[in-house]
Design an enzyme around this catalytic site. Structure first.
Site: not given
Ligand code: GFB
Length: 313
Positions: A138, A109-111, A142, A181
């Protein structure tokens, strides 16, 4: 070379991402797809996962199973998000190694990138600064998944790669307002406001954060593209290359849904990171680009939302 008869396991095939990968593979005539429902295989159960992979010996795995959610779910179910993601990915990645599965695509994920890193975000910025607080557990899980893939490649004979999608939306999204989201939440809120004859649409935060939105079928196309290309290692950002403010997003959703009330901002809810636009040049250089424009994607997602509502009623 990914043969049309190759045995491909899609972990998380009932979720938004996994189901899009299945659609994409079926469309391209891959005929040997392996799936298990949660009732048939609990991915949190290490022995069950190891036994399943040893017995089935898929040649390729798309690891799209994860505990996911929007800003509020990430921020409040912090223990669950870090634990379940760490365990699911460790079980599947180590199980793949034990079963001799060489090729695996891990969905991140981009986070995972630092909160304050330069924009657009390049893959090299991983682990160069502190993370956004609302989804740190999270993101840490990842990041561990990415490092599992890299470490197994370095120690063993595996070809595991990781992809980092930006914010996703599309068919099979989660429309539960407490855990979803922003995009599915706004579709549902605008639809219900129109149906109920309301005057206002409540949007969380200040409306100023910027987000990039990728239609999930584009993401699935990129995952299959990279597997077919045989990249076998590394980290790949997948996005569209442009972003919008949450206020602009709300306006577009309202137009698509046909609700013309006022936007009201709920400042008791968090904004999260102010911007996380991905640099997508690595994928572009390989010859892949997203094709679904945001407005068209929102129209398709809304059509899917309506057809699910009709099926339930
Ligand atoms: O999509 P979202 O929940 O997650 O929120 P993140 C994006 C922005 O939209 C935030 C605002 O600034 C929210 O405050 N927003 C406005 C809303 N109205 C709403 C609403 O009704 N519902 C929701 N959910 N948001 C997630 C991460 O961050 O992004 C995950 O927590 C993951 O880890 C995912 O990385 C892609 O973009 O802030």
């Amino acid at each position: 070379m990914l043969a049309k008869t190759a045995k491909i396991y899609i972990a998380g095939h009932r979720g938004m991402v996994g189901s899009a990968i299945i659609r994409r593979l079926q469309q391209a005539d891959y005929g040997n797809l392996l799936v298990r429902t949660r009732q048939e295989l609990d991915l949190l159960d290490q022995h069950a996962v190891f036994n399943f992979l040893r017995a089935e010996k898929p040649e390729y795995i798309f690891l799209a199973a994860a505990r996911v959610g929007g800003i509020l779910a990430n921020n409040t179910s912090r223990g669950r998000f870090i634990y379940e993601n760490l365990i699911i990915q460790a079980n599947i990645i180590h199980g793949a190694y034990l079963a001799g599965v060489r090729n695996l695509c891990f969905l991140g994920s981009s986070c995972i990138y630092p909160r304050d890193c330069p924009q657009p975000i390049r893959e090299e910025y991983l682990l160069t600064g502190p993370l956004e607080q609302t989804n740190e557990p999270y993101a840490i899980a990842k990041i561990a998944g990415i490092k599992l893939c890299e470490s197994y490649n370095s120690q063993y004979d595996s070809r595991f790669f990781s992809i980092m999608p930006t914010n996703l939306y599309g068919p099979n999204d989660n429309y539960d307002l407490a855990t979803s989201h922003v995009l599915p939440a706004l579709i549902r809120k605008a639809h219900e406001a129109r149906q109920g004859g309301d005057r206002e649409l409540v949007v969380w935060g200040s409306g100023r954060p910027r987000r990039e939105f990728l239609y999930v079928d584009d993401l699935a196309d990129a995952c299959v593209f990279l597997m077919e290309k045989g990249v076998g290692e590394g980290l790949y950002n997948i996005g569209v290359g442009t972003d919008v403010t949450i206020r602009e997003l709300a306006q577009t959703v309202m137009e698509v849904v046909g609700f013309s009330g006022e936007i009201v901002f709920d400042s008791s809810k968090p904004d999260g990171t102010l911007r996380k636009l991905l640099d997508v040049s690595r994928l572009k250089q390989l010859g892949w680009q997203a094709t679904t424009p945001l407005r068209q994607g929102i129209e398709q997602a809304y059509a899917d939302y309506l057809s699910n509502l009709n099926q339930r009623s």
